[in-house]
Enzyme design. Structure first.
Site, PDB file in Angstrom:
ATOM      1  N   SER A  42       7.243  35.722 -69.902  1.00 48.93           N
ATOM      2  CA  SER A  42       7.913  36.847 -69.686  1.00 48.93           C
ATOM      3  C   SER A  42       7.193  38.064 -70.034  1.00 48.93           C
ATOM      4  O   SER A  42       6.656  38.444 -71.115  1.00 48.93           O
ATOM      5  CB  SER A  42       9.122  37.002 -70.656  1.00 48.93           C
ATOM      6  OG  SER A  42       8.941  36.773 -72.233  1.00 48.93           O
ATOM      7  N   HIS A 162      10.890  30.242 -72.097  1.00 46.24           N
ATOM      8  CA  HIS A 162      10.126  29.311 -72.883  1.00 46.24           C
ATOM      9  C   HIS A 162      10.163  27.954 -72.724  1.00 46.24           C
ATOM     10  O   HIS A 162       9.847  27.267 -73.395  1.00 46.24           O
ATOM     11  CB  HIS A 162       9.993  30.140 -74.184  1.00 46.24           C
ATOM     12  CG  HIS A 162       9.336  31.193 -74.428  1.00 46.24           C
ATOM     13  ND1 HIS A 162       9.253  32.078 -75.506  1.00 46.24           N
ATOM     14  CD2 HIS A 162       8.485  32.073 -73.271  1.00 46.24           C
ATOM     15  CE1 HIS A 162       8.605  33.122 -75.287  1.00 46.24           C
ATOM     16  NE2 HIS A 162       8.024  33.073 -74.088  1.00 46.24           N
ATOM     17  N   GLU A 171      14.291  33.155 -77.776  1.00 51.90           N
ATOM     18  CA  GLU A 171      13.710  33.021 -79.004  1.00 51.90           C
ATOM     19  C   GLU A 171      14.579  32.989 -80.138  1.00 51.90           C
ATOM     20  O   GLU A 171      15.347  34.063 -80.268  1.00 51.90           O
ATOM     21  CB  GLU A 171      12.376  33.571 -79.504  1.00 51.90           C
ATOM     22  CG  GLU A 171      11.271  33.415 -78.455  1.00 51.90           C
ATOM     23  CD  GLU A 171      10.057  34.342 -78.743  1.00 51.90           C
ATOM     24  OE1 GLU A 171       9.836  34.584 -80.053  1.00 51.90           O
ATOM     25  OE2 GLU A 171       9.380  34.401 -78.064  1.00 51.90           O
ATOM     26  N   GLU A 212       6.436  27.172 -77.154  1.00 45.25           N
ATOM     27  CA  GLU A 212       5.952  27.939 -78.465  1.00 45.25           C
ATOM     28  C   GLU A 212       6.259  26.998 -79.553  1.00 45.25           C
ATOM     29  O   GLU A 212       6.266  27.371 -80.759  1.00 45.25           O
ATOM     30  CB  GLU A 212       6.706  29.314 -78.640  1.00 45.25           C
ATOM     31  CG  GLU A 212       6.147  30.456 -77.522  1.00 45.25           C
ATOM     32  CD  GLU A 212       6.673  31.803 -77.922  1.00 45.25           C
ATOM     33  OE1 GLU A 212       7.222  31.928 -78.870  1.00 45.25           O
ATOM     34  OE2 GLU A 212       6.233  32.564 -77.132  1.00 45.25           O
ATOM     35  N   ASP A 249      14.667  37.080 -80.220  1.00 45.07           N
ATOM     36  CA  ASP A 249      14.135  37.744 -78.923  1.00 45.07           C
ATOM     37  C   ASP A 249      14.853  37.315 -77.762  1.00 45.07           C
ATOM     38  O   ASP A 249      14.719  36.308 -77.347  1.00 45.07           O
ATOM     39  CB  ASP A 249      12.771  37.000 -78.999  1.00 45.07           C
ATOM     40  CG  ASP A 249      11.837  37.629 -77.697  1.00 45.07           C
ATOM     41  OD1 ASP A 249      12.365  38.371 -77.098  1.00 45.07           O
ATOM     42  OD2 ASP A 249      10.681  37.150 -77.472  1.00 45.07           O
ATOM     43  N   GLU A 290      14.506  41.597 -80.960  1.00 44.81           N
ATOM     44  CA  GLU A 290      13.446  41.874 -80.032  1.00 44.81           C
ATOM     45  C   GLU A 290      14.017  41.823 -78.659  1.00 44.81           C
ATOM     46  O   GLU A 290      14.585  41.043 -77.981  1.00 44.81           O
ATOM     47  CB  GLU A 290      12.464  41.111 -80.247  1.00 44.81           C
ATOM     48  CG  GLU A 290      11.184  41.138 -79.451  1.00 44.81           C
ATOM     49  CD  GLU A 290      10.070  39.990 -79.377  1.00 44.81           C
ATOM     50  OE1 GLU A 290       9.305  40.020 -78.552  1.00 44.81           O
ATOM     51  OE2 GLU A 290       9.925  39.415 -80.465  1.00 44.81           O
ATOM     52  N   ASP A 317       9.307  45.006 -77.185  1.00 47.22           N
ATOM     53  CA  ASP A 317       8.042  44.575 -76.505  1.00 47.22           C
ATOM     54  C   ASP A 317       7.985  44.852 -75.338  1.00 47.22           C
ATOM     55  O   ASP A 317       7.035  45.608 -74.915  1.00 47.22           O
ATOM     56  CB  ASP A 317       8.173  43.085 -76.785  1.00 47.22           C
ATOM     57  CG  ASP A 317       7.308  42.067 -76.294  1.00 47.22           C
ATOM     58  OD1 ASP A 317       6.271  42.648 -75.875  1.00 47.22           O
ATOM     59  OD2 ASP A 317       7.533  40.742 -75.950  1.00 47.22           O
ATOM     60  N   LYS A 342       0.791  43.185 -78.784  1.00 47.56           N
ATOM     61  CA  LYS A 342       0.116  41.910 -77.929  1.00 47.56           C
ATOM     62  C   LYS A 342      -1.147  42.852 -77.527  1.00 47.56           C
ATOM     63  O   LYS A 342      -0.942  43.272 -76.291  1.00 47.56           O
ATOM     64  CB  LYS A 342       0.824  41.281 -77.014  1.00 47.56           C
ATOM     65  CG  LYS A 342       2.234  40.791 -77.482  1.00 47.56           C
ATOM     66  CD  LYS A 342       2.970  40.131 -76.362  1.00 47.56           C
ATOM     67  CE  LYS A 342       4.454  39.460 -76.892  1.00 47.56           C
ATOM     68  NZ  LYS A 342       5.460  39.329 -75.728  1.00 47.56           N
ATOM     69  N   HIS A 370       1.412  36.489 -80.733  1.00 45.35           N
ATOM     70  CA  HIS A 370       1.019  35.568 -79.955  1.00 45.35           C
ATOM     71  C   HIS A 370       1.646  35.762 -78.377  1.00 45.35           C
ATOM     72  O   HIS A 370       2.444  36.646 -78.113  1.00 45.35           O
ATOM     73  CB  HIS A 370       1.233  34.234 -80.502  1.00 45.35           C
ATOM     74  CG  HIS A 370       2.594  33.720 -80.324  1.00 45.35           C
ATOM     75  ND1 HIS A 370       3.186  32.398 -80.271  1.00 45.35           N
ATOM     76  CD2 HIS A 370       3.645  34.400 -80.334  1.00 45.35           C
ATOM     77  CE1 HIS A 370       4.509  32.556 -80.376  1.00 45.35           C
ATOM     78  NE2 HIS A 370       4.857  33.703 -80.303  1.00 45.35           N
ATOM     79  N   LYS A 393       4.370  36.928 -85.193  1.00 45.50           N
ATOM     80  CA  LYS A 393       4.856  35.872 -84.501  1.00 45.50           C
ATOM     81  C   LYS A 393       3.824  34.822 -84.195  1.00 45.50           C
ATOM     82  O   LYS A 393       2.899  35.316 -83.347  1.00 45.50           O
ATOM     83  CB  LYS A 393       5.503  36.681 -83.412  1.00 45.50           C
ATOM     84  CG  LYS A 393       6.684  37.340 -83.607  1.00 45.50           C
ATOM     85  CD  LYS A 393       7.765  37.842 -82.453  1.00 45.50           C
ATOM     86  CE  LYS A 393       7.973  36.801 -81.343  1.00 45.50           C
ATOM     87  NZ  LYS A 393       8.599  37.107 -80.206  1.00 45.50           N
TER      88      LYS A 393
END
Length: 426
Positions: A42, A162, A171, A212, A249, A290, A317, A342, A370, A393
Site C-alpha cells: 500500500s 498485506h 494491520e 509481515e 494501521d 495509523e 503514513d 520510511k 519497515h 514497526k
C-alpha cells in the site's frame, strides 16, 4: 576520509519474491557498505518513484533500469568527489536526478546508494551505524548517549493489502511496554504471538502468514480481531492496557471508494468513521491509529485530531509519505500528532533525517517503519536508535527479514547496556 572507489549494484529478491535493488559502495580506505531497498504494497500517491523495468521480466517488476542508473550515471559522478560526505553525496544524487519524485534515476536506486555510503562512512570511522546516524541527526561529531529505546509496534494480524484475510484493516498491532529492556518487550510480543497462534488454531482459523509475518485468519470484523488480541495478551499472562496496548494501521486510502469508506461490510462517511474509531478506543486499550483516514481527507484528519488527538497516537503514513512539505502542511493545519518514517518514501538519508528533525521540533512522535516487501537489511533498527524514535514497526516476531531488525535491536541494546528504569521512559 577516503574517496568513493567503487559502486556495485545488483538485483536481489525481497520477502515477497519480487526484485529490488542492492548496492555495495567501497571507499578507497577499504571501508564498505551494503544496502538494499524494501517495497510497499500500500503506497502513498506522493512517494518517491520506485523505478521498474516494465517488460517481460518478473511481470514488469525488474529493476535493471535502476541498476544501470547506478552504474552509468551515479557511480561515475560520485567516484569523482574529492571529499565525499553524507550531505554532499545525497545532494549530488538529487542534482543528478533533477525530478521532484526521483523518477529519472529511481528512488530505489538513489536510496540504495545513499544508505550504502552511510554504512561505509560509519565503518571507516569505526563507529556503530546508529552512532553515525545520531551525529548526522544532531549535527555534532562527538559523544553518543541515548535516553530511550524505540517501542516495538508488532503487527500480529495482517489484513488489507498485506494478506488474503477478509479483514478490511491492514494491520492489528500489539505494543508492549516494559522497564526492563527491549529484550523483554520483544519476548512479551513473541509470547503473545505464539499464544495467538494457539487461540486461532483452537477456533479453527487459518494460521497462515501475511506479508509481515502476522496471521491472516478468516475474520470479517475489526472487533473480532481485537478480541483475539485481547484474549492472547491475557492468556499469555499480561494485562491489556497496562503491559501491552493495541494499535491499528487502517490504510484508509485503500478503503475509500465513491467518497465513502468501506469497512467491515459497512459504509462510512468521514464523520461516522471517526465515531467508529472513538467507540473502539472506549472499548479496547487502543494506543495508536495509523492512516485512519484517506491521504486526501485533510478536513477529516483535522476533525479526527481535534476529537481524539489527546487520547491516541494519530500516525500519518500515506498522509505524509516522509515528506518535509507534507509534514509542514500537517503541522500548519493541526493534523495528526505522529509520523511514520520510511526512507524509501523520500529517497536519501539526509532527507529522512530532515523530516525527523522537523517532526521532533513540534513534538510529533516518530515511528520508524519497515515495508511489507522487505529485505534482510537491518538499517531501520540503527535509524530508530540513532534518532531516538518513539517506536519502530518491523512486523511480527517471525520471518527472517522482520527478525533481522529485532535481532539488530537486541545487539544494540547489549552494546549500550540499556536496561533498567531508563527504558521506555515515555
Amino acid at each position: 576520509m577516503g574517496r568513493i572507489e567503487r559502486i556495485v549494484a545488483r538485483e536481489i529478491l525481497d520477502s515477497r519474491g519480487m526484485p529490488t535493488v542492492e548496492c555495495t559502495l567501497t571507499l578507497s580506505t577499504g571501508a564498505r557498505g551494503t544496502a538494499s531497498v524494501p517495497s510497499g504494497a500500500s503506497r502513498g500517491k506522493r512517494e518517491a518513484c520506485e523505478l521498474r523495468d516494465g517488460n517481460h521480466r518478473f511481470s514488469g517488476k525488474g529493476v535493471l533500469k535502476a541498476l544501470r542508473n547506478i552504474q552509468e550515471v551515479i557511480s561515475p559522478t560520485l567516484c569523482q568527489l574529492p571529499a565525499p560526505t553524507q550531505s554532499l553525496v545525497d545532494e549530488t544524487l538529487l542534482l543528478l536526478d533533477g525530478t521532484p519524485d526521483k523518477s529519472r534515476l529511481g528512488g530505489n536506486a538513489i536510496l540504495a546508494v545513499s544508505l550504502a555510503f552511510g554504512k561505509a562512512f560509519a565503518e571507516e570511522q569505526k563507529i556503530p551505524l546508529y552512532e553515525y546516524i545520531h551525529h548526522l541527526y544532531r549535527g555534532e561529531s562527538a559523544g553518543f548517549k541515548i535516553q530511550e529505546f524505540p517501542v516495538p509496534f508488532m503487527n500480529l494480524i495482517n489484513g488489507g493489502a498485506h494478506s488474503d484475510s477478509p479483514l478490511s484493516i491492514q494491520e492489528f498491532l500489539v505494543i508492549p511496554f516494559t522497564k526492563t529492556g527491549f529484550s523483554t518487550a520483544l519476548r512479551l510480543g513473541a509470547e503473545v504471538y505464539h499464544t495467538l497462534k494457539n487461540l486461532l488454531s483452537e477456533k479453527e482459523h487459518s494460521i497462515s502468514l501475511g506479508d509481515e509475518g502476522g496471521f491472516a485468519p478468516n475474520l470479517h470484523q475489526t472487533r473480532q480481531a481485537l478480541e483475539f488480541l485481547i484474549d492472547a495478551i491475557a492468556r499469555a499472562g499480561y494485562r491489556p492496557g497496562e503491559d501491552i496496548f493495541l494499535g491499528l494501521d487502517v490504510a484508509a486510502s485503500m478503503l475509500l471508494h465513491d467518497s465513502s469508506y468501506h469497512l467491515d461490510d459497512s459504509t462510512f462517511t468521514t464523520a461516522s468513521l471517526i465515531s467508529f474509531y472513538e467507540s473502539l478506543w472506549k472499548e479496547y486499550p487502543l494506543l495508536s491509529l495509523e492512516d485512519p483516514l484517506g491521504e486526501e481527507d485533510w478536513e477529516g484528519w483535522k476533525a479526527l485530531t481535534q476529537r481524539l488527538g489527546k487520547d491516541l497516537i494519530l500516525i500519518g503514513d500515506d498522509l505524509f509519505v516522509t515528506s518535509y512539505s507534507l509534514l509542514n502542511k500537517g503541522i500548519r493545519e493541526g493534523v495528526a500528532n505522529a509520523i511514520l518514517i520510511k526512507p524509501n518514501q523520500v529517497g536519501t538519508l539526509t532527507e529522512t533525517l530532515k523530516v525527523i528533525q522537523r517532526a521532533s521540533e513540534v513534538g510529533f512522535k516518530v515511528i520508524v517503519s519497515h515495508r511489507s516487501g522487505e529485505t534482510n537489511d537491518s538499517f531501520i533498527a540503527d535509524l530508530a536508535v540513532g534518532v531516538g524514535a518513539y517506536g519502530i514497526k518491523a512486523g511480527a516476531p517471525a520471518r527472517g527479514e522482520r527478525l533481522a531488525k529485532y535481532n539488530r535491536l537486541l545487539i544494540i541494546e547489549s552494546e549500550l547496556s540499556l536496561t533498567g528504569e531508563n527504558f521506555f521512559a515515555k
